[in-house]
Design a protein around this motif. Structure first.
Motif, mmCIF file in Angstrom:
data_model
loop_
_atom_site.group_PDB
_atom_site.id
_atom_site.type_symbol
_atom_site.label_atom_id
_atom_site.label_comp_id
_atom_site.label_asym_id
_atom_site.label_seq_id
_atom_site.Cartn_x
_atom_site.Cartn_y
_atom_site.Cartn_z
ATOM 1 N N ASP A 22 -9.703 23.855 -15.519
ATOM 2 C CA ASP A 22 -8.745 23.103 -16.330
ATOM 3 C C ASP A 22 -9.440 21.867 -16.871
ATOM 4 O O ASP A 22 -10.473 21.436 -16.355
ATOM 5 N N THR A 23 -8.822 21.292 -17.901
ATOM 6 C CA THR A 23 -9.340 20.055 -18.498
ATOM 7 C C THR A 23 -8.419 18.888 -18.154
ATOM 8 O O THR A 23 -8.137 18.016 -18.993
ATOM 9 N N GLY A 24 -7.931 18.903 -16.882
ATOM 10 C CA GLY A 24 -6.967 17.906 -16.457
ATOM 11 C C GLY A 24 -7.608 16.634 -15.958
ATOM 12 O O GLY A 24 -8.709 16.244 -16.388
ATOM 13 N N ALA A 25 -6.920 15.995 -15.004
ATOM 14 C CA ALA A 25 -7.309 14.671 -14.541
ATOM 15 C C ALA A 25 -8.572 14.683 -13.696
ATOM 16 O O ALA A 25 -9.238 13.655 -13.559
ATOM 17 N N GLY A 26 -8.921 15.839 -13.100
ATOM 18 C CA GLY A 26 -10.108 15.901 -12.266
ATOM 19 C C GLY A 26 -9.869 15.325 -10.880
ATOM 20 O O GLY A 26 -8.754 14.931 -10.507
ATOM 21 N N ILE A 27 -10.935 15.258 -10.089
ATOM 22 C CA ILE A 27 -10.855 14.807 -8.699
ATOM 23 C C ILE A 27 -11.851 13.679 -8.512
ATOM 24 O O ILE A 27 -12.996 13.756 -8.988
ATOM 25 N N ALA A 28 -11.440 12.676 -7.755
ATOM 26 C CA ALA A 28 -12.328 11.553 -7.461
ATOM 27 C C ALA A 28 -13.491 12.039 -6.603
ATOM 28 O O ALA A 28 -13.348 12.974 -5.804
ATOM 29 N N PRO A 29 -14.685 11.431 -6.706
ATOM 30 C CA PRO A 29 -15.857 11.886 -5.933
ATOM 31 C C PRO A 29 -15.630 11.896 -4.425
ATOM 32 O O PRO A 29 -16.069 12.818 -3.728
ATOM 33 N N GLU A 30 -14.948 10.855 -3.894
ATOM 34 C CA GLU A 30 -14.713 10.809 -2.451
ATOM 35 C C GLU A 30 -13.819 11.968 -2.006
ATOM 36 O O GLU A 30 -14.076 12.625 -0.996
ATOM 37 N N ARG A 31 -12.765 12.201 -2.771
ATOM 38 C CA ARG A 31 -11.863 13.303 -2.437
ATOM 39 C C ARG A 31 -12.557 14.650 -2.597
ATOM 40 O O ARG A 31 -12.353 15.567 -1.799
ATOM 41 N N LEU A 32 -13.409 14.788 -3.615
ATOM 42 C CA LEU A 32 -14.146 16.026 -3.833
ATOM 43 C C LEU A 32 -15.072 16.304 -2.645
ATOM 44 O O LEU A 32 -15.202 17.452 -2.192
ATOM 45 N N ALA A 33 -15.714 15.256 -2.105
ATOM 46 C CA ALA A 33 -16.588 15.430 -0.948
ATOM 47 C C ALA A 33 -15.786 15.892 0.258
ATOM 48 O O ALA A 33 -16.245 16.761 1.039
ATOM 49 N N GLU A 34 -14.580 15.333 0.456
ATOM 50 C CA GLU A 34 -13.742 15.760 1.575
ATOM 51 C C GLU A 34 -13.326 17.221 1.431
ATOM 52 O O GLU A 34 -13.324 17.986 2.409
ATOM 53 N N ILE A 35 -12.974 17.606 0.202
ATOM 54 C CA ILE A 35 -12.561 19.002 -0.020
ATOM 55 C C ILE A 35 -13.711 19.965 0.294
ATOM 56 O O ILE A 35 -13.534 20.999 0.966
ATOM 57 N N ARG A 36 -14.881 19.657 -0.177
ATOM 58 C CA ARG A 36 -16.043 20.529 0.071
ATOM 59 C C ARG A 36 -16.374 20.614 1.563
ATOM 60 O O ARG A 36 -16.726 21.675 2.081
ATOM 61 N N GLU A 37 -16.273 19.497 2.264
ATOM 62 C CA GLU A 37 -16.562 19.490 3.694
ATOM 63 C C GLU A 37 -15.567 20.367 4.455
ATOM 64 O O GLU A 37 -15.944 21.143 5.348
ATOM 65 N N GLU A 38 -14.283 20.251 4.113
ATOM 66 C CA GLU A 38 -13.280 21.067 4.792
ATOM 67 C C GLU A 38 -13.420 22.548 4.449
ATOM 68 O O GLU A 38 -13.151 23.418 5.276
ATOM 69 N N LEU A 39 -13.840 22.853 3.213
ATOM 70 C CA LEU A 39 -14.092 24.262 2.866
ATOM 71 C C LEU A 39 -15.242 24.832 3.688
ATOM 72 O O LEU A 39 -15.209 25.998 4.115
ATOM 73 N N ARG A 40 -16.273 24.037 3.926
ATOM 74 C CA ARG A 40 -17.403 24.501 4.736
ATOM 75 C C ARG A 40 -16.988 24.713 6.197
ATOM 76 O O ARG A 40 -17.441 25.654 6.849
ATOM 77 N N ASN A 41 -16.136 23.813 6.724
ATOM 78 C CA ASN A 41 -15.741 23.878 8.133
ATOM 79 C C ASN A 41 -14.505 24.737 8.375
ATOM 80 O O ASN A 41 -14.128 24.951 9.529
#
Length: 513
Positions: free
Chosen positions: A447-466
Motif C-alpha cells: 500500500d501507499t499509506g502512512a507506513g510504519i515508524a522504524p522503531e515499530r518496524l524493528a519490533e514487528i520484525r523481531e516478533e516475526l522471527r521469534n
C-alpha cells in the motif's frame, strides 16, 4: 546341596549359635561351583580374548592330534622296520651262503676263469652279508648274540680252510678229505644261518606282541582326545552362537524392524560382559531414546495441530465481529446515499464473504479463491472510502492453484486499509502481486499509506522471527506461524517507510510444481 545348606543355616540360627547374621550363607553362596566360576570368567572375557582362546584351543587340539598320529605312525614304522631289517639281513646271509656254496662246488668241478670269478663274487657277497648281521648284545640279546658269534667264527675258519684247499694240488692225498670237510662246514654254517633266521623271526614276533598293547593304547588315547577336542569345539561353537552370533542376529533383526518404523520388538539381551554386550546395551538405549523421541514428536505435532486449529478459530472469531460491524456500517451508509443496485452488489459481496467464512473448515485454500474473497472485501471497503482507495493486482496465472493458509490475505489487506490508507486523507493505492521464481512462490500486499515508524518496524520484525504476538497482533502472527508450519522455508517479511507505504510479502517453496 543348596537346600541342605539352607536347612543347616536355619538350625544354626535357631539354636542361637549364630555369630554373624549372614556369614555362613554368604560363604556358601560366594563359594559357588567350579563350573559357574569358569562360565562367569568366560562370559566376562573381552571379545578379542575369546577369539584368541578359541583359536588357541582349536590349534592345540589339531596339533596334538597330528602329533599323536605321527608318534603312532613313527613308533609302529620304526618297530616294524627293525624287525623286517633283522629278518632281511639274516635271510640275505642265508641266501649268500647258498650262492657261495654253489659257486664253490662249480669252481671245484671246473677251475675256469669264469667259475673262479663267480665264486669270488659270491664269496665277497657272503662276507658282506655276514658283516651286516646285527651284532649288538644289548639290542639282540644273549641267544642271538651267541648264535651270531658262532656263525662269524665258523665262517672265519671256513674261509681259512678254503684258502688252504685252493692252494693244494688235486693230486695231494689230503685234498679230498679237506674238500669234504669244507662241504661239511658249508652245511654247518648254512644250518646256523637257518637257525639264526628262525631266532630273528621269533624275536620279531615277541617284540611285536610286546608292542600290541601300546598300539591299542595310543589309538584309544587318540580317540579319547579327539572326542574331548570335538566336545570342546562343539561347546565353543554353541557358546559363540549363543553369546556372539545370536545377539548380532537379534540386533540385525531389530534394526530391520526399526527401519520399517516398528519399535514393538522385544529388547535384545545378552549374558556376556564383552564388547558385544556393550553394543547390545548401547543399541537398546538408542532404540528407547529414538522411540521416546518419535512419540514426543507425535504428541507435539498433535498438540500443535490442535493449537493451530484453535488459533485459526480464534482468528475467525476475532475477524468476524469487527469485519461485520464495519461492513454493515458501509452498507447502511451506501443505502442512504445510493440506489438499491449498489446496495444489492454490496449485500452480494457480503454474502459471499459470510459464506466463505462460515464454510471454510479446511486449513488451506487455493490462492485464486483467497484472492476473490479479498476482492469482495476490497469492493466493500471502496464503497465505504470511495475513491480514496484504489486497487490493482498483478498475479501470475501459475500461482492461482498454489495452496496457501486460509484467511492469509484478508488480515493483510485489512491492515493495509485500516492502518495505512484510511489514516491518510487522500487515501492511496492497494496492490496485490504474486509470482514464481524457480520453485519459490512470492505473494505480496503493498500500500501507499502512512507506513510504519522504524522503531515499530524493528519490533514487528523481531516478533516475526521469534513467533511472538504480544505487540504484533494475532492476525499477522497467526499467518506467520501457519506459513512456517506448512512450509519448512516459509517466511513473512515486512518492509515499510514512514509516510511512503508498507509491503508485506509471503514467500515459500512448493515441493512439486
Amino acid at each position: 546341596m543348596k537346600a541342605f545348606y539352607e536347612i543347616l543355616f536355619s538350625i544354626y540360627r535357631y539354636s542361637g549359635m549364630q555369630q554373624g547374621k549372614d556369614s555362613l550363607m554368604d560363604r556358601v553362596k560366594e563359594k559357588g561351583s567350579f563350573g559357574d566360576k569358569v562360565r562367569r570368567t568366560w562370559l566376562s572375557l573381552p571379545l578379542r580374548k575369546k577369539v584368541g582362546a578359541i583359536t588357541v584351543l582349536a590349534a592345540f587340539a589339531v596339533s596334538f592330534s597330528i602329533l599323536m598320529n605321527l608318534v603312532t605312525a613313527g613308533f609302529g614304522m620304526n618297530g616294524f622296520r627293525k624287525i623286517l631289517e633283522d629278518n632281511s639281513r639274516s635271510a640275505s646271509f642265508q641266501a649268500a651262503m647258498e650262492t657261495e656254496s654253489r659257486t664253490f662246488k662249480t669252481m671245484i668241478r671246473e677251475r675256469s676263469e669264469d667259475n673262479r670269478a663267480a665264486y669270488e663274487e659270491a664269496s665277497g657277497a657272503a662276507r658282506k652279508a655276514l658283516e651286516a648281521l646285527p651284532y649288538d648284545y644289548d639290542e639282540i640279546g644273549r641267544e642271538r648274540f651267541a648264535k651270531t658269534w658262532s656263525v662269524k667264527n665258523s665262517y672265519d675258519t671256513y674261509e681259512k680252510r678254503k684258502a688252504e684247499l685252493l692252494s693244494m694240488s688235486e693230486d695231494d692225498p689230503e685234498y679230498v678229505q679237506n674238500l669234504y670237510e669244507i662241504y661239511q662246514m658249508q652245511n654247518y654254517i648254512k644250518s646256523y644261518a637257518g637257525s639264526l633266521q628262525e631266532m630273528n623271526v621269533a624275536a620279531g614276533i615277541r617284540r611285536y606282541e610286546k608292542q600290541i598293547p601300546l598300539f591299542l593304547l595310543i589309538p584309544t588315547f587318540t580317540i579319547l582326545w579327539g572326542s574331548l577336542a570335538l566336545a570342546a569345539v562343539l561347546w565353543l561353537n554353541w557358546s559363540v552362537g549363543r553369546h556372539i552370533v545370536g545377539p548380532v542376529q537379534a540386533l540385525a533383526e531389530d534394526s530391520r524392524r526399526i527401519a520399517e518404523n516398528d519399535y514393538s520388538g522385544p529388547p535384545v539381551s545378552t549374558e556376556c560382559e564383552d564388547e558385544i554386550a556393550d553394543l547390545v546395551r548401547a543399541f537398546c538405549r538408542m532404540k528407547c531414546s529414538t522411540q521416546g523421541y518419535i512419540e514426543t514428536l507425535k504428541e507435539k505435532h498433535e498438540v500443535e495441530t490442535q493449537l493451530e486449529a484453535v488459533r485459526l478459530q480464534m482468528l475467525k472469531n476475532q475477524i468476524n465481529p469487527h469485519f461485520l460491524f464495519n461492513t454493515l456500517n458501509t452498507i447502511a451508509g451506501a443505502a442512504e446515499m445510493e440506489e438499491a443496485e449498489t446496495t444489492e452488489k454490496m449485500i452480494q459481496a457480503m454474502s459471499r464473504l459470510f459464506r466463505y467464512n462460515l464454510k471454510s473448515t479446511a486449513s488451506v485454500m487455493p490462492f485464486e479463491r483467497e484472492k476473490k474473497v479479498v476482492e469482495d472485501y476490497i469492493y466493500l471497503q471502496k464503497m465505504r472510502f470511495g475513491s480514496r482507495i484504489r486497487y490493482t493486482s498483478d498475479c501470475s496465472q501459475d500461482t492461482m492453484e498454489v495452496m496457501i493458509p486460509v484467511f492469509a490475505l484478508q488480515p493483510l489487506v485489512e491492515n493495509a486499509i485500516v492502518h495505512g490508507l484510511a489514516v491518510k486523507p487522500e487515501g492511496g493505492r492497494l496492490h496485490i502481486r504474486s509470482w514464481i521464481r524457480g520453485k519459490r512462490i512470492f505473494i505480496s500486499v503493498s500500500d501507499t499509506g502512512a507506513g510504519i515508524a522504524p522503531e515499530r518496524l524493528a519490533e514487528i520484525r523481531e516478533e516475526l522471527r521469534n513467533g511472538e504476538s504480544q505487540k504484533l497482533g494475532i492476525g499477522v502472527s497467526n499467518i506467520s506461524r501457519r506459513i512456517k508450519t506448512m512450509y519448512p522455508d516459509g517466511e513473512l517479511l515486512v518492509d515499510s517507510r514512514e509516510g511512503r507505504g508498507t509491503v508485506v510479502r509471503m514467500a515459500f517453496t512448493v515441493a512439486e510444481m
